[in-house]
Design a protein around this motif. Structure first.
Motif, PDB file in Angstrom:
ATOM      1  N   GLY A   1      -0.278  -2.741  -4.200  1.00 56.57           N
ATOM      2  CA  GLY A   1       0.871  -1.947  -3.774  1.00 56.57           C
ATOM      3  C   GLY A   1       1.595  -1.324  -4.943  1.00 56.57           C
ATOM      4  O   GLY A   1       2.067  -0.178  -4.863  1.00 56.57           O
TER       5      GLY A   1
ATOM      6  N   THR B   1       2.638   2.566  -5.724  1.00 55.74           N
ATOM      7  CA  THR B   1       3.999   2.950  -6.108  1.00 55.74           C
ATOM      8  C   THR B   1       3.995   3.774  -7.391  1.00 55.74           C
ATOM      9  O   THR B   1       4.672   4.807  -7.489  1.00 55.74           O
TER      10      THR B   1
ATOM     11  N   SER C   1       7.390   3.342   2.267  1.00 51.17           N
ATOM     12  CA  SER C   1       6.859   2.278   3.118  1.00 51.17           C
ATOM     13  C   SER C   1       7.220   2.509   4.580  1.00 51.17           C
ATOM     14  O   SER C   1       6.526   2.034   5.485  1.00 51.17           O
TER      15      SER C   1
ATOM     16  N   THR D   1       1.056   2.086   1.949  1.00 55.42           N
ATOM     17  CA  THR D   1       0.960   0.709   1.461  1.00 55.42           C
ATOM     18  C   THR D   1       1.348   0.647  -0.010  1.00 55.42           C
ATOM     19  O   THR D   1       0.518   0.414  -0.899  1.00 55.42           O
ATOM     20  N   ASP D   2       2.622   0.852  -0.278  1.00 55.34           N
ATOM     21  CA  ASP D   2       3.143   0.748  -1.629  1.00 55.34           C
ATOM     22  C   ASP D   2       3.576  -0.691  -1.880  1.00 55.34           C
ATOM     23  O   ASP D   2       3.256  -1.599  -1.112  1.00 55.34           O
TER      24      ASP D   2
ATOM     25  N   MET E   1       6.586  -2.096  -1.679  1.00 51.87           N
ATOM     26  CA  MET E   1       7.472  -2.621  -0.647  1.00 51.87           C
ATOM     27  C   MET E   1       6.718  -2.932   0.644  1.00 51.87           C
ATOM     28  O   MET E   1       6.940  -3.967   1.286  1.00 51.87           O
ATOM     29  N   HIS E   2       5.832  -2.041   1.037  1.00 48.39           N
ATOM     30  CA  HIS E   2       5.056  -2.273   2.259  1.00 48.39           C
ATOM     31  C   HIS E   2       4.133  -3.477   2.107  1.00 48.39           C
ATOM     32  O   HIS E   2       3.951  -4.267   3.055  1.00 48.39           O
ATOM     33  N   SER E   3       3.574  -3.652   0.906  1.00 52.39           N
ATOM     34  CA  SER E   3       2.724  -4.806   0.650  1.00 52.39           C
ATOM     35  C   SER E   3       3.523  -6.103   0.758  1.00 52.39           C
ATOM     36  O   SER E   3       3.035  -7.100   1.298  1.00 52.39           O
TER      37      SER E   3
ATOM     38  N   GLN F   1       6.153  -6.595   2.615  1.00 54.70           N
ATOM     39  CA  GLN F   1       6.424  -6.835   4.030  1.00 54.70           C
ATOM     40  C   GLN F   1       5.194  -7.369   4.751  1.00 54.70           C
ATOM     41  O   GLN F   1       5.301  -8.223   5.642  1.00 54.70           O
ATOM     42  N   GLN F   2       4.021  -6.883   4.377  1.00 56.99           N
ATOM     43  CA  GLN F   2       2.792  -7.377   5.004  1.00 56.99           C
ATOM     44  C   GLN F   2       2.549  -8.844   4.673  1.00 56.99           C
ATOM     45  O   GLN F   2       2.183  -9.645   5.549  1.00 56.99           O
TER      46      GLN F   2
END
Length: 216
Positions: free
Chosen positions: A15, A19, A161, A166-167, A169-171, A173-174
């Protein structure tokens, strides 16, 4: 907690790469496009200056989140469908361009008008005056605030995100959805962002100290 962090590191590393890629594209594109628009704002014909001034004022008055949603959800209405990654880069680039325009305008505006007149007096053409007289002085004034603005681009990239990119932050959250360990993962993400932005801030301070004599 430790096991969640160890589990998250490969995902956060991937991620983080996204970014950095989003930030790099945003900064590079906005530097070129915003730089040219900034020069045109100072030296261009009046109609072009009005358009650029309007663009800068409008974009700087719009929250970046609204701009991201407008590009991703609004442009398809006009027939322009973009993938989340492309929409995110476009929105961030537009936002950053407005800042670069103001940085360039301020840098050029701080140079005494006599510098351009002196170049004209010794027979330099306008492009030559711009390249050899104005640019070397303006770049030194432009760099410190521009690097500060780069940190804004890195922080703003966290909003992509929301489009499913899938940056970093999104990573985070996952991984939280799999491990249910929110606090340590958000702290780890904050550390990543802090290291990047702190490094950029230190670079900005060094440049500002190095070239502070220009303003004296």
């Amino acid at each position: 907690m430790l096991s969640a962090i160890l589990y998250a590191i490969p995902f956060l590393g991937a991620g983080l790469a996204v970014t950095l890629l989003v930030s790099l594209l945003t900064v590079s594109l906005s530097l070129v496009i915003g730089g040219l628009m900034g020069v045109a704002l100072v030296y261009g014909p009046a109609p072009l200056r009005w358009v650029i001034r309007g663009f800068s004022d409008v974009v700087r008055g719009i929250p970046i989140l609204v701009l991201i949603f407008f590009v991703y959800y609004g442009l398809p209405v006009a027939g322009l469908n973009l993938q989340p990654f492309s929409a995110a880069v476009l929105a961030l680039t537009v936002f950053k361009c407005a800042q670069v325009i103001e940085n360039v305008r301020g840098a050029i505006g701080s140079i005494p008008r006599g510098q351009m007149d002196a170049g004209k007096a010794i027979g330099l053409t306008f492009p030559a005056r711009l390249v050899y007289v104005i640019a070397p002085q303006a770049v030194r004034r432009f760099l410190p605030p521009w690097i500060n603005g780069v940190t804004d681009a890195v922080k703003g990239s966290a909003l992509v995100s929301l489009l499913g990119v899938t940056d970093l932050m999104h990573s985070i959250q996952q991984v939280i959805g799999r491990t249910y360990e929110a606090l340590p993962l958000y702290v780890l993400g904050a550390v990543f962002y802090f290291v990047i932005n702190y490094t950029l801030s230190m670079l900005s301070r060094r440049l500002e100290l190095r070239y502070s004599y220009i303003r004296d």
